[in-house]
Scaffold this motif. Structure first.
Motif, short mmCIF file in Angstrom:
data_model
loop_
_atom_site.label_atom_id
_atom_site.label_comp_id
_atom_site.label_asym_id
_atom_site.label_seq_id
_atom_site.Cartn_x
_atom_site.Cartn_y
_atom_site.Cartn_z
N HIS A 115 0.67 -1.38 0.29
CA HIS A 115 -0.02 -0.12 -0.39
C HIS A 115 0.79 1.19 0.25
CE1 HIS A 115 0.65 -1.04 4.34
NE2 HIS A 115 1.06 -0.55 4.22
N THR A 116 -0.04 2.89 -0.05
CA THR A 116 0.78 3.55 -0.28
C THR A 116 0.09 4.77 0.48
OG1 THR A 116 -0.22 4.98 -2.17
CG2 THR A 116 1.72 3.13 -2.63
N SER A 117 0.64 5.58 0.51
CA SER A 117 -0.23 6.54 1.41
C SER A 117 -1.18 7.22 0.67
CB SER A 117 0.37 7.72 1.12
OG SER A 117 0.19 8.90 2.38
N ASP A 118 -2.08 7.96 0.76
CA ASP A 118 -3.09 8.54 -0.17
C ASP A 118 -2.67 9.73 -0.61
OD1 ASP A 118 -3.13 9.86 2.29
OD2 ASP A 118 -5.47 9.62 2.29
N GLN A 119 -1.59 9.75 -0.18
CA GLN A 119 -1.31 11.81 -0.77
C GLN A 119 0.22 11.04 -1.84
OE1 GLN A 119 -0.07 14.29 2.31
NE2 GLN A 119 -1.42 13.64 3.79
N HIS A 120 0.25 9.80 -2.28
CA HIS A 120 1.59 9.67 -2.78
C HIS A 120 0.93 9.52 -4.73
CE1 HIS A 120 4.15 7.17 -5.46
NE2 HIS A 120 4.33 6.72 -4.78
N PRO A 121 1.28 10.60 -5.41
CA PRO A 121 1.38 10.34 -6.69
C PRO A 121 0.96 9.80 -6.94
CG PRO A 121 3.51 12.22 -6.01
CD PRO A 121 2.76 10.26 -5.00
N TRP A 122 0.67 8.47 -7.49
CA TRP A 122 -0.09 7.02 -8.03
C TRP A 122 -1.71 7.68 -7.73
CZ3 TRP A 122 3.45 2.69 -6.68
CH2 TRP A 122 5.06 3.66 -7.49
N PHE A 123 -1.78 7.26 -6.12
CA PHE A 123 -3.64 7.76 -5.50
C PHE A 123 -3.83 9.06 -5.61
CE2 PHE A 123 -6.53 7.93 -2.92
CZ PHE A 123 -7.00 6.22 -2.84
N GLU A 124 -3.30 9.95 -5.87
CA GLU A 124 -3.86 11.08 -6.14
C GLU A 124 -4.65 11.31 -7.70
OE1 GLU A 124 -0.96 14.29 -4.93
OE2 GLU A 124 -1.34 14.45 -2.79
N THR A 125 -3.75 10.45 -8.54
CA THR A 125 -3.89 10.42 -10.24
C THR A 125 -4.88 9.21 -10.24
OG1 THR A 125 -1.51 11.08 -11.59
CG2 THR A 125 -3.12 9.89 -12.53
N SER A 126 -4.81 8.58 -9.29
CA SER A 126 -5.80 7.07 -9.52
C SER A 126 -6.90 7.24 -9.33
CB SER A 126 -5.42 6.41 -9.13
OG SER A 126 -6.43 4.64 -9.19
N ARG A 127 -7.00 8.10 -8.85
CA ARG A 127 -8.33 8.40 -7.49
C ARG A 127 -8.80 10.55 -8.09
NH1 ARG A 127 -7.46 11.19 -1.83
NH2 ARG A 127 -9.40 10.04 -0.92
#
Length: 548
Positions: A115-127
């Protein structure tokens, strides 16, 4: 995320260095503060590496120091390839590697890949949307028709493992905190991105990895419900007893067979570097079985550890025999890595209520087991669990389940180096967690000056292990319990060593095995048999003997 790296000084190649290694775990927030901000850092580790080398350990394992919002103290990563400023910078990591290698100590780092942080750029893009380039990098699902989560999976930190995201109007999976969304390993691009992370640190001189929650990487693609777990099969080795996580058999939220495919890819990345990995297997019912699966052969992970000896109850002689024989059955082609304490469980000196003699016995015992060994910072000092007041708690786990479960802060308080101030030499400022007053009289400085201190016993036990190839790399045989006494042989081509441990405060008598045996380990308090081979073990006493 920056994927460039610089070459670093490396030790002489030895692809088998991990087998039988003694690994010292550093929790960086609490090891040594070099800049007086109350938080330990990488420069602090550099400062204390000569002490670590003096213990005789083969490697260090550093818990996460990556960029992170610190919702779970580094286990929520926002950039895998940079150092969080509170710990320093990449040059400071390079200094750790260079200094450690100069002292003949290898460096393992804690990779959090599930898992990553919800502040990881990957997740920020994904959401952002359901159709962007990283839309499938995390585990997203539509709700059930009634709006509830897609299945019954639970989070280790309490409640549903699904969190609603209004932007995508979907749920995302988080096996841990809401702020720790799970990566979707069914997406090939995710696997390749994580392998690039491993390459980055290996190119920087890292000698291997501790792999956080290694069995959580891949979820059931069909998102099937986990079945209930009968009450008689529940235990609290993974989550506290007050957590309903223990009420499920986690057949589908983790432990998926596809994980072996990814682990083979990771091993292939590590192999040219002579690097090794130890995986954390978090499963209360099938931990040893999974450990065997993940370490079988020469194309998966070198080592894994389960939670059998990190459990609350003090292991009896019979329990040791049961666990070790089970390992022989389910992991005959694998390699265990044993630990009694780490950053997630109550320190074993307190957990098992050990008097000083018992602490010495258990230190010798773990260093005589077949497998590799992880020692947690302060274990060599006999530190008890610190009692952290609720108002000082930092751990979200403890805050959530207080007071029935006080969280993990009690084992994470700062290392005590000397007793001259209330911070134990850890920092010139107020530490992020308070130093336990009772720890000050167990500090490194005081124990260095006391030849009878536990610290010196650990040094002797580590040196004894390294001096005998049967202990560090050999097989074991004749595992048995005679009352409270655990005994077995460690065997390789060069030597056979008989080991016996009285796991109680009651004296015990029994006979040495047939044959001619020479007493060894007097520096560790080993008993000597009488002329007729009769052995008397006092409370918590050991016997070590070498076959002539």
């Amino acid at each position: 995320m920056t994927l460039s790296a610089i070459p670093a000084q490396t030790l002489a190649p030895n692809g088998d260095w991990w087998r039988g290694a003694v690994i010292y775990q550093i929790y960086p927030r609490s090891f040594q503060d070099s800049n007086s901000d109350g938080i330990g850092d990488l420069r602090g580790i550099v400062q204390r590496l000569p002490y670590i080398a003096s213990l005789g350990v083969d490697a260090i394992w550093i818990s996460p120091f990556f960029m992170s919002p610190m919702k779970d103290f580094g286990y929520d990563v926002s950039d895998y390839c940079d150092v969080d400023p509170m710990f320093g910078n990449l040059a400071d990591f390079d200094a750790v590697v260079e200094t450690a290698h100069r002292l003949d100590v290898r460096v393992m780092i804690d990779l959090v890949l599930s898992h990553t942080s919800d502040q990881h750029p990957w997740f920020e893009t994904s959401r952002e949307s359901r159709d962007n380039e990283k839309a499938n990098w995390y585990v997203w699902s539509d709700p059930k028709p009634d709006g509830t989560p897609p299945n019954n999976w639970l989070s280790i930190f309490g409640g549903s493992a699904w969190h609603w995201d209004a932007r995508r109007e979907q749920y995302y999976l988080h096996n841990f905190l809401v702020a720790q969304p799970d990566l979707n390993f069914h997406e090939p691009a995710v696997q390749e991105a994580l392998l690039d992370v491993a390459r980055f640190w290996l190119n920087r001189g890292c000698d291997g990895f501790r792999l956080d929650t290694i069995n959580f990487y891949i979820h059931d693609a069909q998102l099937r419900d986990n079945p209930p777990l009968p009450p008689e099969k529940r235990n609290a080795t993974i989550a506290p007893s007050v957590n309903p996580y223990n009420h499920q058999e986690h057949l589908y939220s983790k432990n998926q067979p596809e994980n072996l495919v990814f682990l083979r890819k990771l091993r292939a990345v590590m192999e040219p570097f002579g690097a090794a990995a130890v995986g954390e297997v978090g499963d209360a019912q099938r931990g040893l079985e999974i450990m065997g699966q993940y370490t079988a052969g020469d194309d998966l992970m070198q080592m894994c550890y389960a939670f059998e000896f990190l459990a609350k109850d003090q292991p009896t002689a019979d329990r040791f025999v049961s666990v070790l024989k089970q390992v022989d059955e389910v992991a005959a082609d694998g390699w265990a890595c044993w630990a009694f304490s780490n950053h997630d469980v109550m320190r074993h000196a307190t957990r098992w209520d050990l008097p000083p003699g018992a602490q010495r016995m258990y230190a010798t015992l773990i260093l005589c087991l077949r497998g590799s060994v992880c020692l947690y910072q302060g274990e060599e000092l006999g530190l008890p669990e610190a009692d952290v007041a609720f108002e000082d708690l930092q751990d979200p786990y403890g805050i959530e389940f207080w007071p029935e479960f006080k969280g993990r802060d009690g084992c994470r308080t700062p290392m005590v180096w000397e007793p001259s101030n209330q911070n134990g030499g850890f920092s010139m400022s107020r530490p992020w967690l308070p130093v336990a007053t009772e720890h000050l009289n167990l500090s490194v400085a005081l124990q260095e000056d006391d030849p009878g201190a536990l610290l010196h016993h650990y040094r002797k036990a580590i040196a004894f292990r390294h001096a005998h190839s049967a202990l560090s790399r050999g097989d074991h045989a004749d595992l048995a319990a005679t009352g409270d006494v655990l005994h077995f042989k460690r065997i390789d081509r060069a030597e056979t060593i008989f080991c016996a441990f009285n796991l109680s405060d009651t004296p015990s008598d029994f006979d040495l095995p047939e044959g001619d045996w020479e007493p060894i380990g007097s520096e560790l308090g080993s008993a000597i048999a009488s002329a007729d081979g009769r052995l008397h073990l006092g409370p918590w006493q050991i016997c070590l003997a070498q076959k002539i």
